[in-house]
Design a protein around this motif. Structure first.
Motif, short mmCIF file in Angstrom:
data_model
loop_
_atom_site.label_atom_id
_atom_site.label_comp_id
_atom_site.label_asym_id
_atom_site.label_seq_id
_atom_site.Cartn_x
_atom_site.Cartn_y
_atom_site.Cartn_z
N ARG A 96 16.20 -43.10 -17.35
CA ARG A 96 16.74 -41.72 -17.32
C ARG A 96 15.77 -40.63 -17.15
NH1 ARG A 96 20.61 -40.96 -21.78
NH2 ARG A 96 21.96 -41.96 -20.32
N ILE A 97 15.78 -39.80 -15.92
CA ILE A 97 15.25 -38.66 -15.64
C ILE A 97 16.00 -37.36 -15.78
CG2 ILE A 97 13.84 -37.63 -13.85
CD1 ILE A 97 13.66 -40.36 -12.41
N TRP A 98 15.25 -36.50 -16.81
CA TRP A 98 15.80 -35.23 -16.90
C TRP A 98 15.35 -34.35 -16.00
CZ3 TRP A 98 18.77 -34.48 -21.35
CH2 TRP A 98 18.81 -35.72 -22.35
N VAL A 99 16.40 -33.82 -15.62
CA VAL A 99 16.05 -32.53 -14.29
C VAL A 99 16.64 -31.36 -14.95
CG1 VAL A 99 16.76 -31.91 -12.08
CG2 VAL A 99 16.72 -34.43 -12.93
N GLY A 145 6.76 -35.59 -13.07
CA GLY A 145 6.26 -34.72 -14.05
C GLY A 145 7.68 -34.35 -14.93
N SER A 146 8.88 -34.53 -14.56
CA SER A 146 9.94 -34.26 -15.54
C SER A 146 9.87 -35.22 -16.62
CB SER A 146 11.05 -34.34 -14.83
OG SER A 146 11.13 -33.20 -13.94
N PRO A 147 10.61 -35.02 -17.80
CA PRO A 147 10.70 -35.84 -18.93
C PRO A 147 11.48 -36.93 -18.54
CG PRO A 147 11.14 -33.79 -19.56
CD PRO A 147 11.07 -33.57 -18.11
N CYS A 148 11.05 -38.27 -18.93
CA CYS A 148 11.70 -39.52 -18.22
C CYS A 148 11.95 -40.39 -19.64
CB CYS A 148 11.42 -39.91 -17.12
SG CYS A 148 9.62 -40.46 -16.97
N GLU A 149 12.67 -41.29 -19.65
CA GLU A 149 12.59 -42.44 -20.56
C GLU A 149 13.16 -43.70 -19.83
OE1 GLU A 149 15.40 -41.06 -24.08
OE2 GLU A 149 16.26 -39.96 -22.39
#
Length: 104
Positions: free
Chosen positions: A22-25, A60-64
């Motif tokens: 999961r990538i937070w955009v 560089g974006s938050p991810c899980e």
């Protein structure tokens, strides 16, 4: 943190076939909050490879990296986060004041 020795015998680990990344955009503006891009990642050599792919793709974006039983049809199972986190401000509340003008 509480650490104790685990002394019960374990069987062999179950191989993991797929991970969910999961990538937070970030949204276009502050009012749009965050969007997520979810990717099914299969035939991965190890969780380290899945993390490396997630980091590279997120740029560089938050991810899980999550483990979900059956990934396709979640079947009510809760995902298990193996690595990463959602953004600190993923649940930020924005107050929008509303008022009514005096009709007189």
């Amino acid at each position: 943190m509480d650490v104790t020795a685990y002394l019960d015998p374990l069987g062999g680990p179950t191989p993991v076939s797929c991970y969910l990344v999961r990538i937070w955009v970030p949204g276009r503006t502050e009012l749009h909050g965050w969007n997520t891009a979810d990717w099914r990642l299969c035939d991965v050599g190890s969780v380290e490879d899945a993390i490396a792919w997630a980091r590279e793709r997120a740029a560089g974006s938050p991810c899980e990296v999550l483990l979900v039983e059956g990934v396709d049809g979640v079947d009510g199972n809760e995902p298990l986060r193996l690595w990463g986190a959602e953004p600190d401000d993923a649940s930020t509340t924005i107050s929008i004041p509303l008022w009514r003008e005096d009709p007189s």
